[in-house]
Structure formats: C-alpha cells, structure tokens
Design a protein around this motif. Sequence first.
Motif, PDB file in Angstrom:
ATOM      1  N   GLN A  91      18.157  34.451 -15.710  1.00 27.66           N
ATOM      2  CA  GLN A  91      17.262  33.748 -14.796  1.00 27.66           C
ATOM      3  C   GLN A  91      16.659  32.503 -15.454  1.00 27.66           C
ATOM      4  OE1 GLN A  91      14.727  37.039 -13.855  1.00 27.66           O
ATOM      5  NE2 GLN A  91      16.072  37.827 -12.248  1.00 27.66           N
ATOM      6  N   TYR A 142      22.291  33.511  -8.678  1.00 29.34           N
ATOM      7  CA  TYR A 142      20.991  32.894  -8.932  1.00 29.34           C
ATOM      8  C   TYR A 142      20.985  31.399  -8.582  1.00 29.34           C
ATOM      9  CZ  TYR A 142      19.585  37.053 -11.622  1.00 29.34           C
ATOM     10  OH  TYR A 142      19.269  38.327 -12.020  1.00 29.34           O
ATOM     11  N   CYS A 146      21.236  41.936  -6.394  1.00 26.67           N
ATOM     12  CA  CYS A 146      21.008  40.499  -6.568  1.00 26.67           C
ATOM     13  C   CYS A 146      21.622  39.727  -5.390  1.00 26.67           C
ATOM     14  CB  CYS A 146      21.616  40.043  -7.895  1.00 26.67           C
ATOM     15  SG  CYS A 146      21.321  38.301  -8.279  1.00 26.67           S
TER      16      CYS A 146
END
Length: 233
Positions: free
Chosen positions: A46, A76, A103
């Motif tokens: 991240q 992400y 995710c």
Amino acid sequence: MISPSSSAAELIAHLMTLRSEESISGMARFGIATETALGISNPDLQKIARIVKRNHGRALELWQSGIREGRLLALYTAEPNELTAEIARAWACDFNSWEIVDCAADLYVEARIETLIPEFASDEREFVRRTAFAMIAGAAVHLKNEPDETFLGTLALIATHAEDPRNFVRKAVTWALRNIGKRSLHCHTAALELAKKLSASDDQTARRIGKDAVRELTSERVLARLERKSAVR
C-alpha cells in the motif's frame, strides 16, 4: 527509485528486490496462496501504491504478471471509474486466495459494479462466490448513502448460499449477514430474523452462520451503536 511514471516492468523488478522467503512461509500459515508470492506485506504494498499512484493501463499489465504482489498492486492502483464488468470477470477467473478476493471486492464496490454480485454468487468456484459476499459486506459499510433496501435485497442470496460448507464462502456469507445487520436498525431487524432462521436450520453450515450472526447482532455493543446511529439521524 519508483515513481508515478514507473512502468509495470519496473515495478515488478522493484518488487523482486523485496522478496522474503521467511515472510512467504509466514503467509502460508494464514491461508494465503504463496505459489507466486514474494513475501511483501500488504501495508508495504500500500505504501508503494501511494508512491506510484493510480494508472489503469499499468494495473492491467501488473495483473498479467501473475505474481501475488503484482496483482495486489494492480488492485490498489487500478482506476475504479475505468474498471469494467468484463475486466472484473476476467480477474475473478484468476482468484486463488481470500486476500486477493477481499482486496478486489473493495475495488469492485468502489467501481460500483455490484450488478456482478448475483452472477458471482451463482458461480460454483469458491473464490468467485466469496467475491459476491465480500462485496456485500464491504458495500454495507462503505456505501453509506445507498438505500437500505439495496442490502435487504441481498438477504435472499445469503439464505440461498448459507449451506455452502466451503470455509472461505461460509466466512464471507457470515461477514455479509453481520455487516448488513449492523448497517441500521431497519437492516438489523431483517438480518437478525434471517440469522435466527438459519440458526435453527438442519444444515450444519447454515446453523453455524446463523448462530454466529445472532451472537454478534444481539450483543450490547452492536445494539448500543445502532441506537446511537439512529438517534443521530
């Protein structure tokens, strides 16, 4: 140095330098698929994502790497408003771990492609089906302006698949039911009713899901929070 202009190949090369055999072994103990893993933690990924920013074309290339960390970085850094149902379906075909699913579910909810939920729920593949319920669970928390009726409409899916004994499906179904019940007093009533019904089921998995949900939805902590939330409105 990595930067927003870094290519997918450059990012993969950077990830390779961070490989940790010790971390890979640790991940396996938590049920994470490690066949292509480099052992980089999600918080570290991240941090990388914050440095390199979103880039949808690059995210598509990162996914094609097949590497665990490359795919997480793809999730992400993909652009939610550019994510199509077709891409979401294609990526779902590659799901092999609960962490990738959870995710991806966050991204899919942000991209507002909840129309895929019934389709994913009806899919017999364990991690694709988990995606449906992870999306419901996440949406119940994050889509604060969505009408409660949207989530009440998913209770039928929960009832339908509450007898799926597979670990990662069962946990996601429970998660979805609990999150719906904690969304509002209106949702709580319907979710608790279903939870009680499941807790009395002849099916062991459904009974377990129901009892877990009843336990949480009748806890003093949850009830007090719902009352406070209702009072604010």
